[in-house]
Design a protein around this motif. Structure first.
Motif: not given
Length: 176
Positions: A145-156
């Motif tokens: 819908i809006g915004g982001l999901v950022v995944t770096v390694g095992s962190r989200q």
């Protein structure tokens, strides 16, 4: 199995000084698979013959203007009936290349395509967080819908509107 093929491709590309070219080729292939459900079905289909797979990947390689080393690699995958593992091979190759370069890959899902200014700001933020050079792997997911999901390694980090609405729904149910 995908990791072994990716490692073999990495070593071959490294020996020939073609790591960047192969990385670019694999990025093109990955995008083509993501954008074409027909191509995704073709490489995953167990009923397609080796010859049909070989012919199809040759046509795709021509269309994407892939290097000779990548074309031969795709031919080997087709001959061994391993094209179904191509997305995993690409992922493993990217991880190996990033490791060698001292980079970290951040997978970014956004509700709509990000512009260059947003990508630059996001790259700076993830670089500050990780302390390493960052390569963004972006995709569009309208369900956010809006915004982001950022995944770096095992962190989200989920800063999507979808997630916020889910949290609000859970909070509202707790009040009733």
């Amino acid at each position: 199995m995908a990791a072994r093929y990716a490692q073999a491709m990495f070593e071959l590309a490294s020996e020939q000084g073609a790591l960047d070219q192969v990385g670019t080729d694999l990025d093109k292939l990955d995008r083509a698979i993501a954008e074409s459900p027909d191509l995704a079905r073709l490489i995953a289909s167990p009923v397609v013959t080796r010859e049909q797979h070989a012919s199809a990947v040759s046509a795709v390689a021509d269309e994407l203007d892939l290097s000779e080393i990548t074309r031969k690699f795709l031919g080997v995958l087709a001959a061994k009936r391993r094209l179904f593992s191509l997305p995993s091979i690409v992922s493993s190759f990217r991880a190996r290349l990033a490791e060698q370069r001292g980079e970290v890959t951040a997978e970014v899902a956004s509700a709509k395509p990000l512009d260059q200014k947003q990508l630059a700001a996001l790259t700076d933020a993830v670089t500050a967080y990780s302390g390493k050079k960052v390569r963004l792997d972006t995709k569009v997911d309208p369900s956010l819908i809006g915004g982001l999901v950022v995944t770096v390694g095992s962190r989200q980090v989920d800063a999507s509107l979808k997630r916020k609405l889910q949290q609000l729904d859970v909070a509202m149910r707790g009040l009733g």
